[in-house]
Design an enzyme around this catalytic site. Structure first.
Site, PDB file in Angstrom:
ATOM      1  N   HIS A 207       0.725  -1.279  -0.122  1.00  0.00           N
ATOM      2  CA  HIS A 207      -0.061   0.062  -0.009  1.00  0.00           C
ATOM      3  C   HIS A 207       0.867   1.260  -0.113  1.00  0.00           C
ATOM      4  O   HIS A 207       0.331   2.351  -0.099  1.00  0.00           O
ATOM      5  CB  HIS A 207      -0.813   0.112   1.204  1.00  0.00           C
ATOM      6  CG  HIS A 207      -0.184   0.303   2.646  1.00  0.00           C
ATOM      7  ND1 HIS A 207       0.509  -0.754   3.278  1.00  0.00           N
ATOM      8  CD2 HIS A 207      -0.083   1.450   3.092  1.00  0.00           C
ATOM      9  CE1 HIS A 207       1.168  -0.235   4.230  1.00  0.00           C
ATOM     10  NE2 HIS A 207       0.656   0.844   4.386  1.00  0.00           N
TER      11      HIS A 207
HETATM   12  C1  UD1 Z   1      -2.399   5.016   6.486  1.00  0.00           C
HETATM   13  C2  UD1 Z   1      -1.007   5.338   6.933  1.00  0.00           C
HETATM   14  C3  UD1 Z   1      -0.007   4.367   6.733  1.00  0.00           C
HETATM   15  C4  UD1 Z   1      -0.534   2.876   7.352  1.00  0.00           C
HETATM   16  C5  UD1 Z   1      -1.771   2.555   6.284  1.00  0.00           C
HETATM   17  C6  UD1 Z   1      -2.378   1.072   6.922  1.00  0.00           C
HETATM   18  C7  UD1 Z   1      -0.690   7.815   6.981  1.00  0.00           C
HETATM   19  C8  UD1 Z   1       0.047   8.679   6.353  1.00  0.00           C
HETATM   20  N1  UD1 Z   1      -0.389   6.497   6.465  1.00  0.00           N
HETATM   21  O1  UD1 Z   1      -1.910   4.817   4.708  1.00  0.00           O
HETATM   22  O2  UD1 Z   1       1.068   4.625   7.345  1.00  0.00           O
HETATM   23  O3  UD1 Z   1       0.766   2.184   6.822  1.00  0.00           O
HETATM   24  O4  UD1 Z   1      -2.549   3.676   6.737  1.00  0.00           O
HETATM   25  O5  UD1 Z   1      -3.506   1.120   5.827  1.00  0.00           O
HETATM   26  O6  UD1 Z   1      -1.287   7.968   8.105  1.00  0.00           O
HETATM   27  N2  UD1 Z   1      -9.452   4.488   1.805  1.00  0.00           N
HETATM   28  C9  UD1 Z   1     -10.773   3.618   1.928  1.00  0.00           C
HETATM   29  N3  UD1 Z   1     -11.367   3.183   3.084  1.00  0.00           N
HETATM   30  C10 UD1 Z   1     -10.631   3.330   4.326  1.00  0.00           C
HETATM   31  C11 UD1 Z   1      -9.461   4.158   4.278  1.00  0.00           C
HETATM   32  C12 UD1 Z   1      -8.923   4.660   3.168  1.00  0.00           C
HETATM   33  O7  UD1 Z   1     -11.101   3.448   0.916  1.00  0.00           O
HETATM   34  O8  UD1 Z   1     -11.215   2.927   5.484  1.00  0.00           O
HETATM   35  C13 UD1 Z   1      -8.871   4.676   0.698  1.00  0.00           C
HETATM   36  C14 UD1 Z   1      -9.267   6.299   0.513  1.00  0.00           C
HETATM   37  O9  UD1 Z   1      -9.544   6.165  -0.866  1.00  0.00           O
HETATM   38  C15 UD1 Z   1      -7.900   6.821   0.843  1.00  0.00           C
HETATM   39  C16 UD1 Z   1      -6.818   5.931   0.555  1.00  0.00           C
HETATM   40  O10 UD1 Z   1      -7.441   4.614   0.820  1.00  0.00           O
HETATM   41  O11 UD1 Z   1      -7.582   7.882   0.232  1.00  0.00           O
HETATM   42  C17 UD1 Z   1      -5.683   5.897   1.567  1.00  0.00           C
HETATM   43  O12 UD1 Z   1      -5.911   6.039   2.982  1.00  0.00           O
HETATM   44  P1  UD1 Z   1      -5.140   6.965   3.890  1.00  0.00           P
HETATM   45  O13 UD1 Z   1      -5.699   6.996   5.252  1.00  0.00           O
HETATM   46  O14 UD1 Z   1      -4.851   8.374   3.171  1.00  0.00           O
HETATM   47  O15 UD1 Z   1      -3.697   6.539   3.829  1.00  0.00           O
HETATM   48  P2  UD1 Z   1      -3.086   4.821   3.810  1.00  0.00           P
HETATM   49  O16 UD1 Z   1      -2.570   4.675   2.429  1.00  0.00           O
HETATM   50  O17 UD1 Z   1      -4.367   3.803   4.281  1.00  0.00           O
END
Ligand code: UD1
Length: 369
Positions: A207
């Protein structure tokens, strides 16, 4: 009575707060604990399933911030968390890990003169292109109590000039969770549900922006996956971010053409750890999985150039392979021939980290009054 606020926001936070919440329950006559969920992760499979699997109490406060750019997400958490901190006036805020929720709530708490505790402090990848590294540096710089999970963290904090009385070697709360849930993990039926045999498959998780955001990186990954022999199944619980990027770059067909690939939804804690425990090896870019594989003595190939968890390499089963096809092929071949790195369990990864943290915090908070 002292009041403590525990913050969690994203998936890797939940397994870290679970043992803390359990220990705090035991001292509920001495301290009131409020659980705040920022809502950074919000899908059932990214959040709620962990509360169920790990018996974490329902959050007292839910900030519902959701996704966004780093600035938007961090700012939204700060705006919402400030209201909550002002309303409840905790004596101490505990944050865990290195996600945006961690840094956002630490900034708010410190500026309100609330004492700050950081669990999993001192880890450094020395790669400031990683958002998590910035989150770690900032959080540690402004925390009052730094709880460290591996000895590299002690060295890093010392080098950064943090006074020794601020940091404590307590071990790894994630391993507390793993040990506490082993009986459930052993009862999981995920292997039969996916028609897998122990050691007959490997697990993939990806990811990190550096691995999944560009088309080029994703194509390289498809090339790497093609190297895995057809008889070894490849189970991939796909992160929503990665799934989104594959569709955005129109690469769905490229991955679907891999015959041994089993694409599944993100798994809950119990099923996921069971998959890891019985895997031949794990290919990942996660932080926490490097530690879980070390504990479970499962070979781990980490698709990153660096790690903030070096003990998983020096003592554990982890090998850094980046996206270097040659390195990955070589390591996979060795594992499949049974030549695996024999790891040992790092100090204090013994299921008692949360006990140590709660004891120290109670002492510190009452001494400070
Ligand atoms: C976040 C953390 C990362 C951790 C990871 C584990 C930060 C900077 N990054 O990254 O350190 O290793 O979580 O998963 O805090 N999304 C969904 N559903 C959800 C959550 C996210 O669809 O419940 C999608 C959204 O489109 C979002 C993308 O995933 O834009 C990324 O989510 P985000 O929380 O920004 O960062 P992660 O890549 O999950």
């Amino acid at each position: 009575m002292k009041k403590i606020m525990v913050v969690a926001g994203a998936r890797p936070n939940f397994m870290k707060i679970a043992p803390l919440m359990r220990e705090f329950r035991k001292v509920r006559r001495q301290v009131e604990v409020l659980l705040v969920h920022t809502g950074q992760h919000y899908d059932y499979q990214m959040s709620e399933v962990f509360f169920k699997d790990l018996d974490i109490p329902t959050p007292d406060i839910y900030l519902e911030v959701g996704s966004g750019s780093h600035a938007v997400q961090t700012a939204k958490i700060m705006l919402e968390f400030e209201k909550v901190a002002l309303a409840h006036k905790p004596d101490c805020v505990i944050v865990v890990g290195d996600v945006n929720s961690t840094v956002a709530c630490s900034l708010v708490a410190t500026k309100l003169n609330i004492r700050m505790a950081h669990v999993e402090a001192g880890l450094r990848s020395f790669d400031r292109r990683m958002p998590e590294e910035i989150n770690r540096l900032v959080t540690d710089a402004i925390s009052d109590y730094l709880f460290v999970s591996e000895t590299s963290g002690m060295k890093n904090l010392k080098k950064e000039g943090v006074p020794a009385k601020k940091y404590f070697y307590v071990g790894n709360v994630m391993i507390d969770t793993l040990l506490a849930h082993l009986p459930k993990i052993n009862r999981s039926r995920i292997l039969s549900a996916l028609n897998l045999q122990p050691r007959g498959y490997c697990v993939l998780t990806l990811h990190r922006p550096s691995n999944v955001d560009s088309k080029e990186a994703l194509e390289q990954i498809a090339g790497i996956l093609r190297q895995i022999p057809a008889q070894v199944k490849l189970v991939w619980p796909i992160h929503p971010r990665t799934k989104g990027k594959i569709s955005e770059h129109k690469l769905d067909a490229v991955f679907q053409s891999l015959e041994n690939l089993i694409l599944v939804e993100p798994q809950g804690y119990v099923d996921f750890v069971r998959l890891v425990k019985d895997a031949r090896f794990v290919l990942t870019d996660s932080g926490g999985i490097q530690e879980e594989t070390t504990f479970l003595k499962v070979p781990c190939l980490t698709m990153r150039e660096n790690t903030e968890r070096p003990v998983t390499i020096t003592e554990g089963t982890n090998i850094l392979v980046g996206r270097d096809l040659k390195k990955i092929s070589r390591s996979m071949r060795a594992i499949l021939q049974g030549k695996v790195k024999q790891g040992k369990t790092p100090k204090f990864w013994d299921g008692k980290a949360a006990v140590r943290i709660v004891k120290i915090l109670l002492q510190e908070l009452t001494a400070g009054k």
